[in-house]
Design a protein around this motif. Sequence first.
Motif, PDB file in Angstrom:
ATOM      1  N   ALA A  27      54.473 -39.549 -30.342  1.00  0.00           N
ATOM      2  CA  ALA A  27      55.200 -39.143 -29.348  1.00  0.00           C
ATOM      3  C   ALA A  27      54.732 -39.787 -28.025  1.00  0.00           C
ATOM      4  O   ALA A  27      53.007 -39.725 -28.159  1.00  0.00           O
ATOM      5  N   MET A  28      54.925 -40.193 -27.080  1.00  0.00           N
ATOM      6  CA  MET A  28      53.547 -41.295 -25.980  1.00  0.00           C
ATOM      7  C   MET A  28      53.725 -40.100 -24.810  1.00  0.00           C
ATOM      8  O   MET A  28      53.113 -40.691 -24.338  1.00  0.00           O
ATOM      9  N   HIS A  29      54.762 -39.177 -24.369  1.00  0.00           N
ATOM     10  CA  HIS A  29      54.488 -38.210 -23.871  1.00  0.00           C
ATOM     11  C   HIS A  29      54.798 -36.642 -23.816  1.00  0.00           C
ATOM     12  O   HIS A  29      54.816 -36.840 -25.477  1.00  0.00           O
ATOM     13  N   ASN A  30      54.001 -36.604 -23.116  1.00  0.00           N
ATOM     14  CA  ASN A  30      54.133 -34.604 -23.250  1.00  0.00           C
ATOM     15  C   ASN A  30      53.882 -34.041 -22.721  1.00  0.00           C
ATOM     16  O   ASN A  30      53.265 -33.296 -21.812  1.00  0.00           O
ATOM     17  N   SER A  31      55.390 -32.990 -21.777  1.00  0.00           N
ATOM     18  CA  SER A  31      56.176 -32.472 -20.627  1.00  0.00           C
ATOM     19  C   SER A  31      55.383 -31.345 -20.376  1.00  0.00           C
ATOM     20  O   SER A  31      54.858 -30.680 -19.559  1.00  0.00           O
ATOM     21  N   ASP A  32      54.872 -30.361 -21.381  1.00  0.00           N
ATOM     22  CA  ASP A  32      54.889 -29.245 -21.480  1.00  0.00           C
ATOM     23  C   ASP A  32      53.592 -29.440 -21.269  1.00  0.00           C
ATOM     24  O   ASP A  32      52.987 -28.427 -20.966  1.00  0.00           O
ATOM     25  N   VAL A  33      52.381 -30.308 -22.049  1.00  0.00           N
ATOM     26  CA  VAL A  33      51.191 -30.165 -21.919  1.00  0.00           C
ATOM     27  C   VAL A  33      50.209 -30.675 -20.623  1.00  0.00           C
ATOM     28  O   VAL A  33      49.695 -30.523 -20.148  1.00  0.00           O
ATOM     29  N   GLY A  34      51.186 -31.731 -19.991  1.00  0.00           N
ATOM     30  CA  GLY A  34      50.877 -32.457 -19.141  1.00  0.00           C
ATOM     31  C   GLY A  34      50.540 -34.027 -18.690  1.00  0.00           C
ATOM     32  O   GLY A  34      49.803 -33.808 -20.205  1.00  0.00           O
ATOM     33  N   PRO A  35      49.699 -34.173 -17.763  1.00  0.00           N
ATOM     34  CA  PRO A  35      48.518 -35.864 -18.326  1.00  0.00           C
ATOM     35  C   PRO A  35      47.790 -35.048 -18.593  1.00  0.00           C
ATOM     36  O   PRO A  35      47.189 -34.336 -18.313  1.00  0.00           O
ATOM     37  N   PRO A  36      46.478 -36.292 -19.236  1.00  0.00           N
ATOM     38  CA  PRO A  36      45.795 -35.880 -20.030  1.00  0.00           C
ATOM     39  C   PRO A  36      44.664 -36.405 -19.430  1.00  0.00           C
ATOM     40  O   PRO A  36      45.151 -36.211 -17.936  1.00  0.00           O
ATOM     41  N   GLU A  37      43.903 -35.766 -18.961  1.00  0.00           N
ATOM     42  CA  GLU A  37      42.981 -35.404 -18.009  1.00  0.00           C
ATOM     43  C   GLU A  37      41.912 -36.838 -17.598  1.00  0.00           C
ATOM     44  O   GLU A  37      41.870 -37.703 -18.617  1.00  0.00           O
ATOM     45  N   SER A  38      41.124 -37.564 -16.765  1.00  0.00           N
ATOM     46  CA  SER A  38      40.909 -38.761 -16.253  1.00  0.00           C
ATOM     47  C   SER A  38      39.182 -38.587 -16.590  1.00  0.00           C
ATOM     48  O   SER A  38      38.840 -36.888 -16.962  1.00  0.00           O
ATOM     49  N   SER A  39      38.465 -39.713 -16.695  1.00  0.00           N
ATOM     50  CA  SER A  39      37.151 -39.542 -17.185  1.00  0.00           C
ATOM     51  C   SER A  39      36.479 -39.161 -15.735  1.00  0.00           C
ATOM     52  O   SER A  39      35.371 -38.878 -15.957  1.00  0.00           O
ATOM     53  N   VAL A  40      37.164 -38.929 -14.626  1.00  0.00           N
ATOM     54  CA  VAL A  40      36.554 -38.461 -13.525  1.00  0.00           C
ATOM     55  C   VAL A  40      36.301 -36.761 -13.331  1.00  0.00           C
ATOM     56  O   VAL A  40      35.235 -36.162 -13.622  1.00  0.00           O
ATOM     57  N   THR A  41      37.153 -36.335 -13.855  1.00  0.00           N
ATOM     58  CA  THR A  41      37.038 -35.197 -14.192  1.00  0.00           C
ATOM     59  C   THR A  41      36.586 -34.722 -15.595  1.00  0.00           C
ATOM     60  O   THR A  41      35.536 -33.352 -15.706  1.00  0.00           O
ATOM     61  N   VAL A  42      36.108 -35.279 -16.531  1.00  0.00           N
ATOM     62  CA  VAL A  42      35.336 -35.335 -17.565  1.00  0.00           C
ATOM     63  C   VAL A  42      33.733 -35.126 -17.390  1.00  0.00           C
ATOM     64  O   VAL A  42      33.509 -34.334 -17.438  1.00  0.00           O
ATOM     65  N   ARG A  43      33.513 -36.293 -16.171  1.00  0.00           N
ATOM     66  CA  ARG A  43      32.013 -36.838 -16.064  1.00  0.00           C
ATOM     67  C   ARG A  43      31.845 -36.237 -15.497  1.00  0.00           C
ATOM     68  O   ARG A  43      30.705 -35.493 -15.649  1.00  0.00           O
ATOM     69  N   GLU A  44      32.272 -34.959 -15.029  1.00  0.00           N
ATOM     70  CA  GLU A  44      31.505 -34.040 -13.905  1.00  0.00           C
ATOM     71  C   GLU A  44      31.379 -32.598 -14.721  1.00  0.00           C
ATOM     72  O   GLU A  44      30.205 -32.195 -14.330  1.00  0.00           O
TER      73      GLU A  44
END
Length: 503
Positions: free
Chosen positions: A393-410
């Motif tokens: 599936a190209m999206h999953n509304s239950d999970v929410g948007p994926p994390e960005s690089s900024v969030t993971v980089r922190e």
Amino acid sequence: MPLSRTWSVALLGVDGLPVEIEADVGQGKPKVQLLGLPDPALNESKDRVRAAVRNSGLDWPDQVTLALSPADLPKGGSGYDLGLACAVLAGAGSVPQTKLGGTVLIGELALDGRIRPVRGVLPRLLAAKRAGLKCAVVPVETLAEAALVDGIQARGANRLVDVLSWLKDEESALVEPSPPSSVTRATTSDLVDVVGQPEARWALEVAAAGAHNLLLVGPPGTGKTMLAERIVGLLPQLTPDEALEVTAIHSIAGTLSADVPLVTLPPFIAPHHSASIPALVGGGVGLARPGAVSMAHRGVLFLDEACEFGTPHLEALRTAIEEGEIRLARRDGVARYPARFQLVLATNPCPCAPIRDVDCRCTPNERRRYFSRLSGPLLDRIDIRTRMRPIHAMHNSDVGPPESSVTVRERVAKARVRAVERWAAHGWQTNAEVPGPALRRHFRPPAKAMRLLDRGLETGFVSARGADRCIRIAWTLADLAEKDCPDSDDVAAALEFRDRRAA
């Protein structure tokens, strides 16, 4: 006529050695001798320098003997041209020798007297600084690079006559360096672009936090290349010392930008699978030049379609992975280049590469032959192996948007800070650099966690090297969880990352 002297620098890998240029000028039958083991490019400099001097409106002496010392060191390239010209003119009395004694001169001369840029200005000036030289004249195109060396007053020159005017204390057109340009992190490739793949995203974060090697296996179109390209966005910027180290390698390779001469972000090098072994590890005639493994120093070496690379190409990486440097022996000596990179491999599971495993048309022997290019010893040096699944599936509304690089980089930055604080007394920067004996003797996980590793060794699930790498991954998992020591859950997760069945 008096004997004149000036300085240039020879490159031996990333190390430089000051070279004293001596010129003896006399009268008689026209003749130019160049001593000191010059290579063909340097031997041709006699004609380039003579034409440049004449076309700059100056007379060329009849008899000239030029010596480059140390005489037993092979020397090559065109970077000695400017020093040779100034030494000859000083010996002929056309310019004073006052400034030549403490100045290093680097640059290639065109026949009309223009000064052309050469490679390796930064490592040359670092060597000149260690030798006590205080002043340098370089091509104006490489002035920003030369200005990175503290303790040396660098000036840029466009033409030979500009340098001669400066030597005469006349008003010259030598260029002073400008303030360094600021570098901002690129924001084009973000982890939020990757659809799904939570296991692979977590593996990428762990790999970035501990500088671990990573293998991504999966069908085409699942995002292997997208994930690999975004790992650089998770890594912290280089420290000042690391930036100079990386910039010196890129200077030798001739890939520096004149606008932003200092490499402050971890490099990302992705050679094509048709690249030769010298292109990967370095090579060349005379003295070897850096290859992809050195260009990726303090950064990421990404091999897409890894199973399409030849087996000898992949096996050539093993020494660099273990030792963090590459040593290349050639005719003119042994060149040593740093090569502490993070290896990321991506490959399809088989030659036909179907989206679904049930559609595979390859025989078991074909699949085994295809994947056998990644040999056991090489896979043993890959800390994390993860299987990527087809996207449903190209999206999953239950999970929410994926994390960005900024969030993971922190999170990655916090984990790296914990690692640096823990290993600072030993000189290590990341968990992946820590030697196995130190992990087992002084930084052992609890006894319950070590029993898991012992069981893996007994069953042949991991080798002794693999057990050391599991401990490193466990420390990275503990850093990400902000724990003081890894527990049995971290070791179990590390063992799961090294499961050969994931490959």
